[in-house]
Design an enzyme around this catalytic site. Sequence first.
Site, PDB file in Angstrom:
ATOM      1  N   ARG A  48       0.832  -1.216   0.000  1.00  0.00           N
ATOM      2  CA  ARG A  48       0.000   0.000   0.000  1.00  0.00           C
ATOM      3  C   ARG A  48       0.861   1.259   0.000  1.00  0.00           C
ATOM      4  O   ARG A  48       0.367   2.361  -0.217  1.00  0.00           O
ATOM      5  CB  ARG A  48      -0.967  -0.023   1.198  1.00  0.00           C
ATOM      6  CG  ARG A  48      -1.923   1.125   1.201  1.00  0.00           C
ATOM      7  CD  ARG A  48      -3.224   0.953   2.018  1.00  0.00           C
ATOM      8  NE  ARG A  48      -3.181   0.071   3.146  1.00  0.00           N
ATOM      9  CZ  ARG A  48      -2.631   0.353   4.342  1.00  0.00           C
ATOM     10  NH1 ARG A  48      -2.057   1.535   4.534  1.00  0.00           N
ATOM     11  NH2 ARG A  48      -2.650  -0.523   5.313  1.00  0.00           N
ATOM     12  N   TYR A 100     -15.902  20.110 -13.115  1.00  0.00           N
ATOM     13  CA  TYR A 100     -16.301  18.712 -13.310  1.00  0.00           C
ATOM     14  C   TYR A 100     -17.387  18.343 -12.303  1.00  0.00           C
ATOM     15  O   TYR A 100     -17.281  18.683 -11.111  1.00  0.00           O
ATOM     16  CB  TYR A 100     -15.068  17.817 -13.134  1.00  0.00           C
ATOM     17  CG  TYR A 100     -15.369  16.346 -13.170  1.00  0.00           C
ATOM     18  CD1 TYR A 100     -15.885  15.752 -14.325  1.00  0.00           C
ATOM     19  CD2 TYR A 100     -15.156  15.536 -12.063  1.00  0.00           C
ATOM     20  CE1 TYR A 100     -16.169  14.397 -14.357  1.00  0.00           C
ATOM     21  CE2 TYR A 100     -15.435  14.177 -12.094  1.00  0.00           C
ATOM     22  CZ  TYR A 100     -15.947  13.615 -13.243  1.00  0.00           C
ATOM     23  OH  TYR A 100     -16.234  12.280 -13.272  1.00  0.00           O
ATOM     24  N   ASP A 172      -7.091  20.962 -12.359  1.00  0.00           N
ATOM     25  CA  ASP A 172      -7.464  19.710 -13.015  1.00  0.00           C
ATOM     26  C   ASP A 172      -7.175  19.896 -14.502  1.00  0.00           C
ATOM     27  O   ASP A 172      -7.836  20.675 -15.190  1.00  0.00           O
ATOM     28  CB  ASP A 172      -8.954  19.438 -12.755  1.00  0.00           C
ATOM     29  CG  ASP A 172      -9.416  18.093 -13.304  1.00  0.00           C
ATOM     30  OD1 ASP A 172      -8.802  17.599 -14.279  1.00  0.00           O
ATOM     31  OD2 ASP A 172     -10.401  17.551 -12.779  1.00  0.00           O
ATOM     32  N   LYS A 197      -8.894   9.046 -18.665  1.00  0.00           N
ATOM     33  CA  LYS A 197      -9.268   9.717 -19.912  1.00  0.00           C
ATOM     34  C   LYS A 197      -8.125   9.648 -20.928  1.00  0.00           C
ATOM     35  O   LYS A 197      -7.818   8.592 -21.417  1.00  0.00           O
ATOM     36  CB  LYS A 197      -9.723  11.141 -19.621  1.00  0.00           C
ATOM     37  CG  LYS A 197     -10.684  11.262 -18.418  1.00  0.00           C
ATOM     38  CD  LYS A 197     -12.039  10.637 -18.665  1.00  0.00           C
ATOM     39  CE  LYS A 197     -12.893  10.509 -17.404  1.00  0.00           C
ATOM     40  NZ  LYS A 197     -13.122  11.733 -16.665  1.00  0.00           N
TER      41      LYS A 197
HETATM   42  C1  LIG Z   1     -13.345  12.038 -15.324  1.00  0.00           C
HETATM   43  C2  LIG Z   1     -12.855  13.271 -14.715  1.00  0.00           C
HETATM   44  C3  LIG Z   1     -12.500  13.295 -13.356  1.00  0.00           C
HETATM   45  C4  LIG Z   1     -12.644  12.102 -12.443  1.00  0.00           C
HETATM   46  O1  LIG Z   1     -11.798  11.077 -12.813  1.00  0.00           O
HETATM   47  P1  LIG Z   1     -12.064   9.530 -12.441  1.00  0.00           P
HETATM   48  O2  LIG Z   1     -10.847   8.847 -12.954  1.00  0.00           O
HETATM   49  O3  LIG Z   1     -13.335   9.132 -13.130  1.00  0.00           O
HETATM   50  O4  LIG Z   1     -12.212   9.472 -10.966  1.00  0.00           O
HETATM   51  C5  LIG Z   1     -12.013  14.482 -12.837  1.00  0.00           C
HETATM   52  N1  LIG Z   1     -11.910  15.579 -13.594  1.00  0.00           N
HETATM   53  C6  LIG Z   1     -12.258  15.595 -14.892  1.00  0.00           C
HETATM   54  C7  LIG Z   1     -12.108  16.849 -15.671  1.00  0.00           C
HETATM   55  C8  LIG Z   1     -12.738  14.442 -15.493  1.00  0.00           C
HETATM   56  O5  LIG Z   1     -13.090  14.477 -16.792  1.00  0.00           O
END
Ligand SMILES: *Cc1c(COP(=O)(O)O)cnc(C)c1O
Length: 387
Positions: A48, A100, A172, A197
Amino acid sequence: MDPSALRPETLAVHAGHHPDTAFGAVAPPLVTTSTYLHGAPGERGYGRTTNPTWEALEELVAAFEGGAAAVAMASGMAAISAVLELVPPGGRVVAASNGYSGTRVLLRHLAATGRVSVALVPVEDTAAVAGALAPGADLLCLETISNPLLTVCDLPACIAAARGTGARVMVDNTLATPLGVHPLDLGADVVVHSLTKYVGGHSDLIAGCAVVRETALAERLRFVRQEVGGIPGQLEAWLALRGARTMVLRVERQTANAAELARRLEGHPEVIRVHHPGLASHPQHALAAGLLRGGACALVAVEVRGGAERADAVCEAAQLWAHTTSLGGVESMMERRSRYDVDAEVCSPGLIRLSAGVEHVDDLHADLLRALELTAHLAPGPAAPPR
Ligand SMILES: *Cc1c(COP(=O)(O)O)cnc(C)c1O
């Protein structure tokens, strides 16, 4: 070799790539273990705490973002939660009002439970950001490109507003990708990604990471990861690393496809409005051109005539576009975002978010035209005036 001297195409292939001394394998191994022998090289202790496959992924993502270190997490939301965990009890968070959906839902939850106080502000309005930060905020949460309206944040202006207030800045950068911009170079403290993504890129994993400018912050995030336990799966980390090797190629094609589709769809009589930062009609077109490499992103948001019912029908009628949530995979995907209450607050009922894949743009375009034609009966009356 100094990673900062290398371009993203080269980093993608070479960062986090160490010769395998056991077998001479060219591909980095997927190390699956729950624990490590005391006295073994690296002294990793328990599974971990860290993992060689996470470490390889972290090296690559840190190099991509020009950061001092990266901390791989179970998901993008785990990365965001870990950063929020560093806000003291009763602290104050200022975040993008069009951010988001998952981040906004989490912030509302943390505010409702009294963990922190939250101000959601339109980040297009730098004065509003500065105003919200003024009374001793702890964290400013920005998104380079918002979702689903693809608003581009003036990162330099917002980061400047936070400077001197004591607020840490988290960006982000999932939608812009590390190819678009490096927020750490602009003064952000931490960049988060949903590796699910564009970095993973194949719609086959969920993972995230936080990338930092100073290693002391990485240590704190590693502590949260280890003790809260939001660790990435070993296989997921390996898949993300494998995906990241081709990220530049994929994202370049996806971005070009999105820009071309945006151009072709703008002015279509069944389309009321197209949102894409590469279009001159986009409110932050000039900002995007200066901030983002290539001036664009690989998503397009399209408002179709006929509202929600028509938008759903278009998504069902398209054959090449997967009707699904999420984005960033090699396959093109589409979804009416107002199906989620938290996004219906920020976008119109007929808005479809298109995530361009790596297919041929003419095939993608033809499929969309066909879907619009097949569903035209759902939007009677005069077509949208040509723009
Ligand atoms: C999908 C997404 C997230 C969250 O990511 P996960 O891997 O699904 O937890 C956060 N910010 C943005 C801009 C996203 O498109």
